[in-house]
Design a protein around this motif. Sequence first.
Motif, PDB file in Angstrom:
ATOM      1  N   GLY A 185       9.023 -34.960   6.201  1.00 51.21           N
ATOM      2  CA  GLY A 185       8.396 -35.126   4.889  1.00 51.21           C
ATOM      3  C   GLY A 185       6.920 -34.812   4.901  1.00 51.21           C
ATOM      4  O   GLY A 185       6.236 -35.016   5.905  1.00 51.21           O
ATOM      5  N   CYS A 186       6.448 -34.273   3.773  1.00 57.84           N
ATOM      6  CA  CYS A 186       5.019 -33.993   3.615  1.00 57.84           C
ATOM      7  C   CYS A 186       4.651 -34.284   2.159  1.00 57.84           C
ATOM      8  O   CYS A 186       5.308 -33.792   1.245  1.00 57.84           O
ATOM      9  N   PRO A 187       3.608 -35.083   1.932  1.00 54.36           N
ATOM     10  CA  PRO A 187       3.291 -35.498   0.560  1.00 54.36           C
ATOM     11  C   PRO A 187       2.396 -34.518  -0.199  1.00 54.36           C
ATOM     12  O   PRO A 187       2.117 -34.740  -1.372  1.00 54.36           O
ATOM     13  N   PHE A 188       1.934 -33.452   0.458  1.00 59.74           N
ATOM     14  CA  PHE A 188       0.995 -32.557  -0.224  1.00 59.74           C
ATOM     15  C   PHE A 188       1.731 -31.656  -1.214  1.00 59.74           C
ATOM     16  O   PHE A 188       2.956 -31.571  -1.193  1.00 59.74           O
ATOM     17  N   HIS A 189       0.949 -30.997  -2.059  1.00 57.92           N
ATOM     18  CA  HIS A 189       1.551 -30.277  -3.184  1.00 57.92           C
ATOM     19  C   HIS A 189       1.207 -28.789  -3.138  1.00 57.92           C
ATOM     20  O   HIS A 189       0.932 -28.174  -4.175  1.00 57.92           O
ATOM     21  N   CYS A 190       1.180 -28.191  -1.975  1.00 62.49           N
ATOM     22  CA  CYS A 190       0.863 -26.763  -1.873  1.00 62.49           C
ATOM     23  C   CYS A 190       1.917 -25.993  -2.673  1.00 62.49           C
ATOM     24  O   CYS A 190       3.123 -26.184  -2.456  1.00 62.49           O
ATOM     25  N   THR A 191       1.467 -25.131  -3.575  1.00 62.09           N
ATOM     26  CA  THR A 191       2.394 -24.557  -4.558  1.00 62.09           C
ATOM     27  C   THR A 191       3.387 -23.564  -3.970  1.00 62.09           C
ATOM     28  O   THR A 191       4.404 -23.272  -4.582  1.00 62.09           O
ATOM     29  N   PHE A 192       3.076 -23.015  -2.777  1.00 65.34           N
ATOM     30  CA  PHE A 192       3.942 -22.001  -2.170  1.00 65.34           C
ATOM     31  C   PHE A 192       4.988 -22.622  -1.256  1.00 65.34           C
ATOM     32  O   PHE A 192       5.883 -21.937  -0.765  1.00 65.34           O
ATOM     33  N   CYS A 193       4.865 -23.922  -1.013  1.00 68.52           N
ATOM     34  CA  CYS A 193       5.704 -24.591  -0.018  1.00 68.52           C
ATOM     35  C   CYS A 193       6.813 -25.362  -0.738  1.00 68.52           C
ATOM     36  O   CYS A 193       6.640 -25.828  -1.855  1.00 68.52           O
ATOM     37  N   TYR A 194       7.943 -25.510  -0.056  1.00 72.70           N
ATOM     38  CA  TYR A 194       9.078 -26.177  -0.688  1.00 72.70           C
ATOM     39  C   TYR A 194       8.951 -27.702  -0.711  1.00 72.70           C
ATOM     40  O   TYR A 194       9.776 -28.371  -1.327  1.00 72.70           O
ATOM     41  N   ASN A 195       7.927 -28.244  -0.058  1.00 68.02           N
ATOM     42  CA  ASN A 195       7.894 -29.708   0.024  1.00 68.02           C
ATOM     43  C   ASN A 195       7.792 -30.389  -1.337  1.00 68.02           C
ATOM     44  O   ASN A 195       8.413 -31.422  -1.564  1.00 68.02           O
ATOM     45  N   HIS A 196       7.009 -29.791  -2.273  1.00 67.92           N
ATOM     46  CA  HIS A 196       6.910 -30.453  -3.583  1.00 67.92           C
ATOM     47  C   HIS A 196       8.248 -30.382  -4.325  1.00 67.92           C
ATOM     48  O   HIS A 196       8.598 -31.283  -5.087  1.00 67.92           O
ATOM     49  N   ASP A 238       6.386 -31.228  13.455  1.00 70.61           N
ATOM     50  CA  ASP A 238       6.317 -31.935  12.169  1.00 70.61           C
ATOM     51  C   ASP A 238       5.416 -31.135  11.227  1.00 70.61           C
ATOM     52  O   ASP A 238       4.446 -30.534  11.682  1.00 70.61           O
ATOM     53  N   ASP A 239       5.709 -31.186   9.925  1.00 66.72           N
ATOM     54  CA  ASP A 239       4.885 -30.441   8.962  1.00 66.72           C
ATOM     55  C   ASP A 239       3.410 -30.791   9.128  1.00 66.72           C
ATOM     56  O   ASP A 239       2.539 -29.933   9.114  1.00 66.72           O
ATOM     57  N   THR A 240       3.121 -32.083   9.193  1.00 71.96           N
ATOM     58  CA  THR A 240       1.766 -32.550   9.516  1.00 71.96           C
ATOM     59  C   THR A 240       1.936 -33.711  10.487  1.00 71.96           C
ATOM     60  O   THR A 240       2.539 -34.729  10.134  1.00 71.96           O
ATOM     61  N   PHE A 241       1.443 -33.541  11.710  1.00 73.03           N
ATOM     62  CA  PHE A 241       1.735 -34.518  12.760  1.00 73.03           C
ATOM     63  C   PHE A 241       1.167 -35.889  12.419  1.00 73.03           C
ATOM     64  O   PHE A 241       1.774 -36.910  12.702  1.00 73.03           O
ATOM     65  N   MET A 268      -1.517 -29.732  12.028  1.00 75.19           N
ATOM     66  CA  MET A 268      -2.368 -30.638  11.246  1.00 75.19           C
ATOM     67  C   MET A 268      -2.847 -29.893  10.004  1.00 75.19           C
ATOM     68  O   MET A 268      -2.547 -28.723   9.814  1.00 75.19           O
ATOM     69  N   ARG A 269      -3.602 -30.599   9.187  1.00 75.30           N
ATOM     70  CA  ARG A 269      -4.280 -30.005   8.035  1.00 75.30           C
ATOM     71  C   ARG A 269      -5.760 -30.261   8.235  1.00 75.30           C
ATOM     72  O   ARG A 269      -6.120 -31.318   8.767  1.00 75.30           O
ATOM     73  N   PRO A 270      -6.642 -29.367   7.771  1.00 77.69           N
ATOM     74  CA  PRO A 270      -8.072 -29.630   7.973  1.00 77.69           C
ATOM     75  C   PRO A 270      -8.505 -31.005   7.462  1.00 77.69           C
ATOM     76  O   PRO A 270      -9.367 -31.642   8.060  1.00 77.69           O
ATOM     77  N   LYS A 306      -3.245 -24.938  -4.650  1.00 79.98           N
ATOM     78  CA  LYS A 306      -3.347 -26.409  -4.680  1.00 79.98           C
ATOM     79  C   LYS A 306      -3.395 -27.026  -3.276  1.00 79.98           C
ATOM     80  O   LYS A 306      -2.665 -27.977  -2.970  1.00 79.98           O
ATOM     81  N   ARG A 307      -4.241 -26.453  -2.434  1.00 79.11           N
ATOM     82  CA  ARG A 307      -4.365 -26.975  -1.073  1.00 79.11           C
ATOM     83  C   ARG A 307      -5.283 -28.195  -1.009  1.00 79.11           C
ATOM     84  O   ARG A 307      -5.195 -28.990  -0.084  1.00 79.11           O
ATOM     85  N   GLY A 308      -6.213 -28.295  -1.970  1.00 79.17           N
ATOM     86  CA  GLY A 308      -7.126 -29.439  -1.958  1.00 79.17           C
ATOM     87  C   GLY A 308      -8.055 -29.426  -0.754  1.00 79.17           C
ATOM     88  O   GLY A 308      -8.325 -30.479  -0.164  1.00 79.17           O
TER      89      GLY A 308
HETATM   90  S1  SF4 Z   1       2.125 -26.187   3.244  1.00 79.98           S
HETATM   91 FE1  SF4 Z   1       1.967 -27.745   4.828  1.00 79.98          FE
HETATM   92  S2  SF4 Z   1       0.599 -29.296   3.987  1.00 79.98           S
HETATM   93 FE2  SF4 Z   1       1.295 -28.042   2.274  1.00 79.98          FE
HETATM   94  S3  SF4 Z   1       3.064 -29.139   1.454  1.00 79.98           S
HETATM   95 FE3  SF4 Z   1       3.823 -27.616   2.911  1.00 79.98          FE
HETATM   96  S4  SF4 Z   1       3.987 -28.686   4.861  1.00 79.98           S
HETATM   97 FE4  SF4 Z   1       2.695 -29.932   3.507  1.00 79.98          FE
END
Ligand code: SF4
Length: 483
Positions: A185-196, A238-241, A268-270, A306-308
Amino acid sequence: MRILFVLNIPYAIEPHGVMLLSSICKNAGHEVQLILLKKDSLIKRVQEFNPHVVAYSVIGSEIDIFAAADEKLRRYCEESGTRIFRIMGGPHPTFSPGILDQMSLDAICQGDGEKALPALLECLEKNEPLDDIPNIALTSAGARLREKLSSEELDAQPFADRDLYYAAVPYIPRTGLRSFVASRGCPFHCTFCYNHVYNKMFEGCGPILRRRSVNSLLTEIEQVIAQYPPVRFIRFFDDTFSLTVDDWLREFAEEYPKRIGIPFYCLMRPNTFSEEAAVLLKKAGCYSLSMAVEAGSEPIRNTILKRGLSDKDMRTAFERARRLGINTYGNTMVAVPGTTIEDDFHSMEFTRSLKLTVPTFSVCSPSRGTELADFAMEQGLMPADADMITRFSAESPLNSYTEKEKKIQARIACLGTLYCTVPGFLKPLVKLMITSPFPIGLARKIGFSFAIFRIATRLFPHAIPKNPITIVRVAIDGIRYFW
Ligand code: SF4
């Protein structure tokens, strides 16, 4: 029952989903085999193993290959009167359930399959209806019931069945690299990624982030070290360790060096790579890590993607990694919807200025269902029936670029690593290769060879086999499957 798992390519990173499902199936008394489409004939294996269930594990970019193999299987079943239950799991059916009708599959699994698959096998054995199994869909409308594994349930799972994969890809255990996953799981909302998209699909099914205990993770690593030597490097994927500095990270930083003591790589993320997190990771043994750049311009990074993450966040994080002696990997996308070729050149310069150890580039190909794909279609940048299958270094599917610009972007994807790491006086030469009609096939061979060499020697140097014969075999496999 006999279950035949099907993957495509023998990736150097172990396929944890399939390996874990294999352990679960074996523990339930089923017989399991694995086939890799790049290596073996599906029909031949079906004739030998006579499976009750064929289970495809698919990411989007591989769907054409699976569809072609499945077409042959269906024809074989029709002609021979063989009945096989065909199910697909993995990211592709999770986010594109329409594949069920397109391939006339019997079912798809959306999301976690650890409870769904054994439940399905039990129903098949008992000849019971399959309608009420969470995460199993029998129509393209998707699964009626949904569930996610909790942290406690992740801990209760058996360890991944590495025998299954290592038997199919014998060169992998001869390298010193072993992969593990600590969380989902990853709580971020990057628009190109399927996590949201995933988080919305499984809203109300429990917390987004689920994490194994440190003890469970380290116990698995200890077991793998004992059972599958040599282990000289660990990759956590992991998506973000670590999202924040918490008790989990502190315990990990304390226990990992004592119990494992092997250098590792993680993502990780910055903004999660704070000073405190960085110091703890370094203390634990972090040798290299991934932090994506994605876009060189702050407005593009934060408005469209939407990387923030501000430019300052980016510079601080990569400088921090350098100061602590942690090598870095990060990808930057070109051809982001709503941007120009000038933005792509700016992204190249920005990425170079961050001084990553291994910067890579890819052509953005928005995935169907993501916010970025919706944005591209709303803006008229991409037709609704566009090919949204991601293919590394392929040309952009957007209609906002000229043919010449698309070729330049494809060359950036191939030669960007070189551009960002050569001494300054060679920059004009690489830029000329990118902007001139340099053959794309040659650019790919030069650029990817350079990037792979840098990844191997700078990110995972401990994993390089000591035996020259193994090095040659790994190289031959790499050329055969990925060239
Ligand atoms: S790109 Fe990375 S940080 Fe962004 S939602 Fe996807 S896994 Fe999370």
